[in-house]
Design a protein around this motif. Structure first.
Motif, PDB file in Angstrom:
ATOM      1  N   THR A   1      77.012 -30.790 -95.711  1.00 20.16           N
ATOM      2  CA  THR A   1      77.637 -29.928 -94.610  1.00 20.16           C
ATOM      3  C   THR A   1      77.546 -28.483 -95.435  1.00 20.16           C
ATOM      4  N   PRO A   2      78.052 -28.342 -96.506  1.00 19.81           N
ATOM      5  CA  PRO A   2      78.147 -26.795 -97.196  1.00 19.81           C
ATOM      6  C   PRO A   2      76.743 -26.217 -97.231  1.00 19.81           C
ATOM      7  N   TYR A   3      75.652 -27.019 -97.171  1.00 16.87           N
ATOM      8  CA  TYR A   3      74.458 -26.411 -97.637  1.00 16.87           C
ATOM      9  C   TYR A   3      73.357 -26.577 -96.479  1.00 16.87           C
ATOM     10  N   PRO A   4      73.510 -25.618 -95.326  1.00 17.93           N
ATOM     11  CA  PRO A   4      72.603 -25.687 -94.132  1.00 17.93           C
ATOM     12  C   PRO A   4      71.290 -25.316 -94.353  1.00 17.93           C
ATOM     13  N   ARG A   5      70.958 -24.164 -95.287  1.00 15.25           N
ATOM     14  CA  ARG A   5      69.590 -23.823 -95.559  1.00 15.25           C
ATOM     15  C   ARG A   5      68.876 -25.123 -96.216  1.00 15.25           C
ATOM     16  N   ILE A   6      69.730 -25.602 -97.166  1.00 17.46           N
ATOM     17  CA  ILE A   6      68.874 -26.753 -97.702  1.00 17.46           C
ATOM     18  C   ILE A   6      68.543 -27.965 -97.005  1.00 17.46           C
ATOM     19  N   VAL A   7      69.592 -28.125 -96.254  1.00 17.75           N
ATOM     20  CA  VAL A   7      69.266 -29.280 -95.025  1.00 17.75           C
ATOM     21  C   VAL A   7      68.220 -28.978 -94.270  1.00 17.75           C
ATOM     22  N   ALA A   8      67.827 -27.707 -93.675  1.00 15.38           N
ATOM     23  CA  ALA A   8      66.945 -27.595 -92.841  1.00 15.38           C
ATOM     24  C   ALA A   8      65.625 -27.256 -93.516  1.00 15.38           C
ATOM     25  N   ILE A   9      65.677 -26.842 -94.907  1.00 14.11           N
ATOM     26  CA  ILE A   9      64.515 -26.956 -95.385  1.00 14.11           C
ATOM     27  C   ILE A   9      63.830 -28.352 -95.720  1.00 14.11           C
ATOM     28  N   ASP A  10      64.800 -29.241 -96.063  1.00 10.71           N
ATOM     29  CA  ASP A  10      64.492 -30.652 -96.142  1.00 10.71           C
ATOM     30  C   ASP A  10      63.955 -31.356 -95.062  1.00 10.71           C
ATOM     31  N   ARG A  11      64.583 -31.164 -93.937  1.00 13.61           N
ATOM     32  CA  ARG A  11      63.962 -31.635 -92.576  1.00 13.61           C
ATOM     33  C   ARG A  11      62.718 -31.068 -92.383  1.00 13.61           C
ATOM     34  N   GLN A  12      62.386 -29.794 -92.497  1.00 15.50           N
ATOM     35  CA  GLN A  12      61.143 -29.415 -92.295  1.00 15.50           C
ATOM     36  C   GLN A  12      60.091 -30.039 -93.179  1.00 15.50           C
ATOM     37  N   CYS A  13      60.586 -30.092 -94.413  1.00 23.05           N
ATOM     38  CA  CYS A  13      59.467 -30.659 -95.266  1.00 23.05           C
ATOM     39  C   CYS A  13      59.242 -32.112 -95.158  1.00 23.05           C
ATOM     40  N   LEU A  14      60.433 -32.884 -94.838  1.00 26.58           N
ATOM     41  CA  LEU A  14      59.920 -34.349 -94.416  1.00 26.58           C
ATOM     42  C   LEU A  14      59.288 -34.545 -93.271  1.00 26.58           C
ATOM     43  N   GLY A  15      58.821 -33.531 -92.423  1.00 30.14           N
ATOM     44  CA  GLY A  15      58.196 -33.872 -91.221  1.00 30.14           C
ATOM     45  C   GLY A  15      56.592 -33.679 -91.591  1.00 30.14           C
ATOM     46  N   LEU A  16      56.112 -33.298 -92.930  1.00 29.88           N
ATOM     47  CA  LEU A  16      54.834 -33.215 -93.388  1.00 29.88           C
ATOM     48  C   LEU A  16      54.279 -34.371 -93.895  1.00 29.88           C
ATOM     49  N   ASP A  17      53.175 -34.721 -93.488  1.00 24.68           N
ATOM     50  CA  ASP A  17      52.583 -36.170 -94.140  1.00 24.68           C
ATOM     51  C   ASP A  17      52.677 -36.106 -95.640  1.00 24.68           C
ATOM     52  N   ALA A  18      52.474 -35.409 -96.488  1.00 26.12           N
ATOM     53  CA  ALA A  18      52.473 -35.242 -97.895  1.00 26.12           C
ATOM     54  C   ALA A  18      53.784 -35.607 -98.566  1.00 26.12           C
ATOM     55  N   PHE A  19      54.948 -35.204 -97.597  1.00 26.40           N
ATOM     56  CA  PHE A  19      56.278 -35.469 -98.150  1.00 26.40           C
ATOM     57  C   PHE A  19      56.554 -36.971 -97.645  1.00 26.40           C
ATOM     58  N   GLU A  20      56.313 -37.365 -96.442  1.00 29.69           N
ATOM     59  CA  GLU A  20      56.448 -38.531 -95.773  1.00 29.69           C
ATOM     60  C   GLU A  20      56.014 -39.562 -96.667  1.00 29.69           C
ATOM     61  N   ARG A  21      54.746 -39.375 -97.246  1.00 31.87           N
ATOM     62  CA  ARG A  21      53.929 -40.476 -97.837  1.00 31.87           C
ATOM     63  C   ARG A  21      54.706 -40.712 -99.268  1.00 31.87           C
ATOM     64  N   ALA A  22      55.255 -39.488 -99.800  1.00 30.07           N
ATOM     65  CA  ALA A  22      55.804 -39.618-101.025  1.00 30.07           C
ATOM     66  C   ALA A  22      57.232 -40.228-101.095  1.00 30.07           C
ATOM     67  N   ARG A  23      57.956 -40.390 -99.798  1.00 29.51           N
ATOM     68  CA  ARG A  23      59.246 -40.747 -99.860  1.00 29.51           C
ATOM     69  C   ARG A  23      59.442 -42.205-100.810  1.00 29.51           C
TER      70      ARG A  23
ATOM     71  N   LEU B   1      59.082 -28.907-103.579  1.00 30.95           N
ATOM     72  CA  LEU B   1      58.646 -30.166-104.275  1.00 30.95           C
ATOM     73  C   LEU B   1      59.965 -30.728-105.045  1.00 30.95           C
ATOM     74  N   CYS B   2      60.719 -29.763-105.644  1.00 33.28           N
ATOM     75  CA  CYS B   2      61.733 -30.138-106.574  1.00 33.28           C
ATOM     76  C   CYS B   2      62.871 -30.563-105.601  1.00 33.28           C
ATOM     77  N   LEU B   3      63.341 -29.689-104.687  1.00 28.97           N
ATOM     78  CA  LEU B   3      64.604 -29.717-103.816  1.00 28.97           C
ATOM     79  C   LEU B   3      64.649 -30.937-103.005  1.00 28.97           C
ATOM     80  N   VAL B   4      63.489 -31.255-102.372  1.00 25.14           N
ATOM     81  CA  VAL B   4      63.580 -32.455-101.451  1.00 25.14           C
ATOM     82  C   VAL B   4      64.010 -33.714-102.054  1.00 25.14           C
ATOM     83  N   PRO B   5      63.332 -34.114-103.271  1.00 26.29           N
ATOM     84  CA  PRO B   5      63.751 -35.485-103.927  1.00 26.29           C
ATOM     85  C   PRO B   5      65.339 -35.251-104.433  1.00 26.29           C
ATOM     86  N   GLN B   6      65.788 -34.074-104.730  1.00 24.14           N
ATOM     87  CA  GLN B   6      67.110 -33.979-105.037  1.00 24.14           C
ATOM     88  C   GLN B   6      67.989 -33.872-103.900  1.00 24.14           C
TER      89      GLN B   6
END
Length: 213
Positions: A183-205, A166-171
């Motif tokens: 580019t230097p943060y592949p794990r962060i990018v992958a987590i962000d992409r996974q979260c944004l596929g969820l409705d709760a995250f999408e509606r909060a954008r 919940l804290c990482l995605v907005p950042q």
């Protein structure tokens, strides 16, 4: 009815919107326009003396500070849990969440950037360099923490959404808005992409909020 005092681009408010959505809670959004200085007015200061968003008005009063609000919601509505696992894992989740909320975000939020440009006379290029420096330093640490914990799932701590996500995605949203190279943060990018596929995250954008104009 729960009222969230909100601004669409506030990453702190973004965290709380995700939490409310994950918990399946209905809430009313009351816009506090930070660009117009509404947070500094007497009306809003009477609600939240800090003059910050978010604030959450519930039946028993008003709460401030996004992490405190998220934990409050988690205690009242424990499914799905934002702090799962044993004491050690919960401490690690809080540590990652606080790396964002206590270390990265406070030095890069709107009031700090406005002070840099308005009071100290920093130009836009210098402001961007400031922003990039502090977010880059924070994300580098988070990437290493994710590697150390290596929970083996699509989110920060395994296969369950936690307060850390919940804290990482907005950042990450803000990092992209300020054109930081991720580019230097592949794990962060992958987590962000996974979260944004969820409705709760999408509606909060931010772009999906009523005040996104």
């Amino acid at each position: 009815m729960i009222t969230l005092y909100d601004y669409h681009r506030s990453t702190a408010a973004y965290r709380v919107r995700i939490a409310l959505n994950l918990k399946g809670l209905d809430y009313h959004q009351a816009r506090v326009n930070l660009l117009q200085g509404e947070e500094a007015g007497d009306d809003y200061r009477a609600i939240n003396p800090q003059g910050l968003v978010p604030a959450l008005a519930v039946e028993d009063g008003v709460l401030s500070q996004s992490l405190a609000i998220c934990e409050y919601l988690d205690e009242l509505h424990p499914d799905p849990p934002l702090l799962p696992g044993d004491a050690l894992q919960r401490a690690r989740i809080r540590a990652l969440a606080q790396t964002v909320a206590c270390d990265i975000h406070p030095v890069n939020n709107l009031r700090i950037l406005s002070y840099l440009t308005g009071t100290l006379g920093v130009d836009e290029g210098q402001k961007r360099a400031w922003y990039h420096h502090w977010i880059d330093e924070g994300l580098r640490a988070i990437e290493q923490l994710l590697e150390q914990h290596a929970c083996g799932g699509p989110y920060c701590f395994g296969d369950r959404i936690t307060l850390a996500d919940l804290c990482l995605v907005p950042q990450v949203y803000n990092a992209r808005r300020f054109e930081l190279d991720l580019t230097p943060y592949p794990r962060i990018v992958a987590i962000d992409r996974q979260c944004l596929g969820l409705d709760a995250f999408e509606r909060a954008r931010p772009e999906n909020q009523p005040d996104a104009v």
